[in-house]
Enzyme design. Structure first.
Site, PDB file in Angstrom:
ATOM      1  N   PHE A 117     -13.952  56.990 -60.583  1.00  0.00           N
ATOM      2  CA  PHE A 117     -13.308  56.068 -61.519  1.00  0.00           C
ATOM      3  C   PHE A 117     -13.307  56.725 -62.898  1.00  0.00           C
ATOM      4  O   PHE A 117     -14.049  57.681 -63.140  1.00  0.00           O
ATOM      5  CB  PHE A 117     -14.094  54.743 -61.556  1.00  0.00           C
ATOM      6  CG  PHE A 117     -13.321  53.565 -61.009  1.00  0.00           C
ATOM      7  CD1 PHE A 117     -12.710  53.616 -59.776  1.00  0.00           C
ATOM      8  CD2 PHE A 117     -13.235  52.378 -61.740  1.00  0.00           C
ATOM      9  CE1 PHE A 117     -12.005  52.533 -59.268  1.00  0.00           C
ATOM     10  CE2 PHE A 117     -12.533  51.286 -61.256  1.00  0.00           C
ATOM     11  CZ  PHE A 117     -11.914  51.360 -60.012  1.00  0.00           C
ATOM     12  N   GLN A 230      -9.587  45.327 -74.292  1.00  0.00           N
ATOM     13  CA  GLN A 230      -9.171  46.422 -73.420  1.00  0.00           C
ATOM     14  C   GLN A 230      -7.749  46.235 -72.900  1.00  0.00           C
ATOM     15  O   GLN A 230      -7.400  45.166 -72.392  1.00  0.00           O
ATOM     16  CB  GLN A 230     -10.116  46.532 -72.224  1.00  0.00           C
ATOM     17  CG  GLN A 230      -9.725  47.662 -71.281  1.00  0.00           C
ATOM     18  CD  GLN A 230     -10.860  48.077 -70.374  1.00  0.00           C
ATOM     19  OE1 GLN A 230     -11.101  47.444 -69.358  1.00  0.00           O
ATOM     20  NE2 GLN A 230     -11.573  49.126 -70.741  1.00  0.00           N
ATOM     21  N   HIS A 232      -5.416  47.742 -70.057  1.00  0.00           N
ATOM     22  CA  HIS A 232      -5.487  48.578 -68.858  1.00  0.00           C
ATOM     23  C   HIS A 232      -4.239  49.440 -68.801  1.00  0.00           C
ATOM     24  O   HIS A 232      -3.136  48.942 -69.042  1.00  0.00           O
ATOM     25  CB  HIS A 232      -5.574  47.680 -67.612  1.00  0.00           C
ATOM     26  CG  HIS A 232      -6.037  48.415 -66.395  1.00  0.00           C
ATOM     27  ND1 HIS A 232      -5.245  49.334 -65.742  1.00  0.00           N
ATOM     28  CD2 HIS A 232      -7.217  48.380 -65.718  1.00  0.00           C
ATOM     29  CE1 HIS A 232      -5.923  49.828 -64.707  1.00  0.00           C
ATOM     30  NE2 HIS A 232      -7.118  49.264 -64.676  1.00  0.00           N
ATOM     31  N   LEU A 242      -2.113  43.877 -61.984  1.00  0.00           N
ATOM     32  CA  LEU A 242      -2.913  45.092 -62.092  1.00  0.00           C
ATOM     33  C   LEU A 242      -2.670  46.039 -60.927  1.00  0.00           C
ATOM     34  O   LEU A 242      -2.623  45.625 -59.774  1.00  0.00           O
ATOM     35  CB  LEU A 242      -4.399  44.727 -62.117  1.00  0.00           C
ATOM     36  CG  LEU A 242      -5.303  45.943 -62.311  1.00  0.00           C
ATOM     37  CD1 LEU A 242      -5.295  46.392 -63.753  1.00  0.00           C
ATOM     38  CD2 LEU A 242      -6.711  45.668 -61.845  1.00  0.00           C
ATOM     39  N   GLU A 245      -7.400  51.042 -61.065  1.00  0.00           N
ATOM     40  CA  GLU A 245      -7.774  52.408 -61.426  1.00  0.00           C
ATOM     41  C   GLU A 245      -8.146  53.200 -60.161  1.00  0.00           C
ATOM     42  O   GLU A 245      -8.071  54.423 -60.127  1.00  0.00           O
ATOM     43  CB  GLU A 245      -8.983  52.324 -62.362  1.00  0.00           C
ATOM     44  CG  GLU A 245      -9.378  53.602 -63.007  1.00  0.00           C
ATOM     45  CD  GLU A 245     -10.331  53.347 -64.164  1.00  0.00           C
ATOM     46  OE1 GLU A 245     -10.013  52.532 -65.063  1.00  0.00           O
ATOM     47  OE2 GLU A 245     -11.410  53.950 -64.176  1.00  0.00           O
ATOM     48  N   ARG A 276     -10.096  54.214 -70.044  1.00  0.00           N
ATOM     49  CA  ARG A 276      -8.874  53.406 -70.157  1.00  0.00           C
ATOM     50  C   ARG A 276      -8.246  53.425 -71.538  1.00  0.00           C
ATOM     51  O   ARG A 276      -7.025  53.413 -71.671  1.00  0.00           O
ATOM     52  CB  ARG A 276      -9.204  51.971 -69.785  1.00  0.00           C
ATOM     53  CG  ARG A 276      -9.536  51.866 -68.344  1.00  0.00           C
ATOM     54  CD  ARG A 276      -9.973  50.499 -67.965  1.00  0.00           C
ATOM     55  NE  ARG A 276     -10.149  50.488 -66.522  1.00  0.00           N
ATOM     56  CZ  ARG A 276     -10.630  49.474 -65.832  1.00  0.00           C
ATOM     57  NH1 ARG A 276     -10.987  48.363 -66.466  1.00  0.00           N
ATOM     58  NH2 ARG A 276     -10.752  49.536 -64.540  1.00  0.00           N
ATOM     59  N   HIS A 341      -6.375  43.502 -70.539  1.00  0.00           N
ATOM     60  CA  HIS A 341      -7.105  43.422 -69.269  1.00  0.00           C
ATOM     61  C   HIS A 341      -8.500  42.813 -69.397  1.00  0.00           C
ATOM     62  O   HIS A 341      -8.924  42.054 -68.546  1.00  0.00           O
ATOM     63  CB  HIS A 341      -7.212  44.829 -68.700  1.00  0.00           C
ATOM     64  CG  HIS A 341      -7.910  44.904 -67.382  1.00  0.00           C
ATOM     65  ND1 HIS A 341      -7.440  44.255 -66.260  1.00  0.00           N
ATOM     66  CD2 HIS A 341      -9.051  45.543 -66.986  1.00  0.00           C
ATOM     67  CE1 HIS A 341      -8.254  44.514 -65.233  1.00  0.00           C
ATOM     68  NE2 HIS A 341      -9.246  45.274 -65.650  1.00  0.00           N
ATOM     69  N   ARG A 376     -14.824  49.469 -72.217  1.00  0.00           N
ATOM     70  CA  ARG A 376     -15.559  49.327 -70.950  1.00  0.00           C
ATOM     71  C   ARG A 376     -15.046  50.325 -69.915  1.00  0.00           C
ATOM     72  O   ARG A 376     -13.843  50.542 -69.807  1.00  0.00           O
ATOM     73  CB  ARG A 376     -15.366  47.910 -70.392  1.00  0.00           C
ATOM     74  CG  ARG A 376     -15.827  47.775 -68.959  1.00  0.00           C
ATOM     75  CD  ARG A 376     -15.713  46.366 -68.448  1.00  0.00           C
ATOM     76  NE  ARG A 376     -14.385  45.949 -68.077  1.00  0.00           N
ATOM     77  CZ  ARG A 376     -13.801  46.197 -66.905  1.00  0.00           C
ATOM     78  NH1 ARG A 376     -14.404  46.935 -65.995  1.00  0.00           N
ATOM     79  NH2 ARG A 376     -12.590  45.733 -66.649  1.00  0.00           N
TER      80      ARG A 376
END
Ligand SMILES: Cc1cc2nc3c(=O)[nH]c(=O)nc-3n(C[C@H](O)[C@H](O)[C@H](O)COP(=O)(O)OP(=O)(O)OC[C@H]3O[C@@H](n4cnc5c(N)ncnc54)[C@H](O)[C@@H]3O)c2cc1C
Length: 565
Positions: A117, A230, A232, A242, A245, A276, A341, A376
């Site tokens: 990730f 955030q 995304h 979404l 990721e 991100r 996000h 994050r």
């Protein structure tokens, strides 16, 4: 009047984790404005991080390396003691979830599978195909039923009641009957999730309006680091759904209108697996430079992964593309654009989830401990929700069992409920005025245009005046029908006050913070400034508007350095 030892508001992963940790001797209930299994946690796709070291490429992983990646990812704004605690606990927590029956994907040797990730030095994201949130939420819900936890579903909490510095209960609106109740409690835990729907393009569920954060703010509890929102990098263009990721973790490429993997210009060593904030900005920059498709989006290419891998590891993404965009990602590239996000900021709590008000605790996305700082990492939020959900349950139990909780007189709770009913009556008397959905749209528009991925003083100042104008208009809001049973318009009106407050605090914090850090990018202050800004922003509610103060970041052995990927 109903009375509980502990009330948990929110039936997502944080709320259910809290409920399972509360001592069986205490009377506990979970209140949720939707059925718990419809909480936004159910939508989580890609996975949950823990340094298990199961992946052949992750044998050297450790909780210390997870800690280091999280702190670097946070652009050094996270509190390092809390991050350490979360990353260390992640390993036993994962095995506990496994033991409770969560059906994680497996490697051929039977160990829990792990994929790479963004921002992580090793492949440490554990997953269940691309439906991780769903399996975790169902697993914990089953355990709550087994434990006999009481649930009040489709109850909207509208007020948090604080009396003489102590939390004593809540006011709720029963969406099904349209009736108002007040409930006493010795301790209350908020696990009410994020506020994503303050923005126009958001991957969040429609229910994520943020009223828990707004109620805490109005009750005198500060909000922390709210300017960090955030975005995304990859949501399905035009639909905002979404695209996990995990799709890039499995090897997906990002391509511009020339078919080029543009991430080599922005994060040459991490490419599509940079954090991100960096990828979202890179995509937006490509679009702004004219390298997007139709000047609106870029492509995510999964075709080289092959049908077998896509069907096994990313079946949900394949379904989303087929049902919502009319093509199979095995054959075609996916049009994607960044969307709001996650909320890094939230209700200010310490690492035990305690706030400055006695008997009031918060955990999960509505809270800010802070373990994510300015940005994050993917897979760390489910972890945050489970780890700090559990801690909030333990803290509230200890508080009540230690004799800390107080039972308030009925009159105090009745007075709050009366104030709320008065508001309903005032609304019912109006037969014309402003439509709340129009106002909501205007608010989202302001936030998306003026307080999005790139920010600048003039826009932020303008956003504050526009939010103030909306607040005036909202005084004239009315309900178009006259039935209060299952009245979504009324639910939206009830939460809109909080949305205005949250939007104002995000913009206010973004205006104050004259630097660029993590997700907060100021075009007029493009550098991180540790001398002046290595600190948390706290915002308190006041009659005259938001009041700002600051709090030190807890730095441990990871000294702030420039972030390079
Ligand atoms: C599409 C998507 C995919 C994601 N994928 C991942 C991932 O793969 N990995 C990862 O780590 N993170 C992921 N995240 C983030 C993560 O899912 C969330 O941060 C996390 O699940 C939040 O859990 P929570 O329990 O705090 O809140 P939620 O699950 O949002 O639950 C909030 C609860 O509060 C209740 N509530 C709210 N307001 C009120 C009120 N006023 N009265 C009564 N009840 C109320 C709601 O009914 C709900 O039950 C994803 C997020 C999204 C949107």
């Amino acid at each position: 009047m109903d009375c509980h030892d502990i009330l948990i508001i929110g039936g997502g992963l944080a709320g259910l984790s809290a409920a399972l940790k509360i001592s069986s001797d205490l009377k506990v209930a979970v209140i949720s404005k939707v059925h718990p299994l419809r909480s936004h946690s159910v939508a989580a796709q890609g996975g949950i991080n823990a340094a298990l070291g199961n992946n052949p490429d992750g044998k050297d992983d450790s909780w210390e390396k997870h800690t280091c990646d999280t702190i670097k990812g946070s652009d050094f704004l996270a509190d390092q003691d809390a991050v350490e605690m979360m990353c260390k606990t992640a390993i036993p927590v994962l095995y506990e979830l496994d033991g409770l029956g969560a059906p994680f994907s497996r490697f051929p040797d039977g160990s829990i599978a792990q994929r790479p990730f963004g921002g992580a030095g090793f492949p440490r994201t554990c997953y269940a195909a691309d439906r991780t949130g769903m399996i975790l939420l169902h697993t914990l819900f089953e355990q709550c039923i087994k434990k006999g936890i009481a649930f009040y579903n489709e109850w909207l909490v509208t007020n948090l009641i604080i009396h003489e510095g102590q939390c004593v209960g809540v006011v709720v609106y029963d969406i099904a009957s349209g009736k108002t109740h007040s409930i006493k409690a010795k301790a209350v835990i908020f696990t009410t999730g994020g506020y994503g729907r303050v923005y126009l393009r958001s991957t969040n569920a429609f229910i994520n309006l943020g009223s828990g954060i707004g109620m805490a703010y109005r009750a005198g509890i500060p909000l922390k680091d709210m300017e960090f929102v955030q975005f995304h990098p990859t949501s399905l263009f035009g639909k905002n759904i979404l695209i996990t990721e995990g799709a890039r973790g499995e090897g997906g490429y990002l391509l511009n209108n020339k078919g080029r993997r543009f991430m080599e210009d922005y994060a040459p060593s991490s490419m599509e697996l940079a954090p991100r904030d960096i990828i979202a900005r890179a995509i937006q920059t490509e679009i702004n430079k004219g390298n997007g498709i139709e000047d609106k989006y870029v492509h995510l290419d999964l075709r080289h992964l092959g049908r077998k891998k896509i069907e096994k590891r990313l079946p949900g993404i394949q379904e989303i593309c087929i049902y919502f965009a009319g093509f199979d990602p095995v054959e075609k590239v996916i049009p994607i654009q960044p969307a709001q996000h996650y909320s890094m900021g939230g209700i200010d709590v310490d690492e035990f989830c305690a706030s400055l008000v006695k008997g009031f605790f918060a955990a999960g996305e509505c809270a800010c401990v802070s373990v994510h700082g300015a940005n994050r990492l993917g897979g760390n939020s489910l972890l945050d929700a489970v780890v700090f959900g559990k801690i909030s349950g333990e803290s509230a139990s200890n508080f009540v069992e230690g004799g800390g909780g107080k039972i308030a007189g009925d009159n105090i709770l009745f007075a709050e409920a009366k104030r709320w009913e008065q508001k309903i009556n005032d609304l019912m008397r109006k037969d014309s005025g402003e439509n709340v959905y129009d106002l909501l749209y205007q608010l989202k528009d302001i936030m998306s245009i003026k307080a999005g991925i790139f920010r600048i003083k003039a826009d932020l100042t303008d956003a504050l005046s526009q939010i103030a104008l909306l607040r005036e208009k909202f005084k004239k809001a009315f309900i178009s029908g006259n039935c209060f049973r299952y009245c979504q318009e009324f639910v939206t009106i009830s939460e809109f006050d909080s949305m205005l407050d949250i939007a104002e605090v995000i913009v206010f914090g973004a205006l104050k913070r004259e630097e660029t850090r993590g997700s907060h990018y100021r075009l007029d202050f493009q550098k991180r400034d540790d001398t002046s800004w290595l600190k948390h922003t706290l915002v308190n509610w006041s009659e005259k508007g938001p009041k700002v103060s600051f709090k030190d970041v807890k730095i441990g052995k990871y000294k702030p350095v420039e972030r390079k990927y």
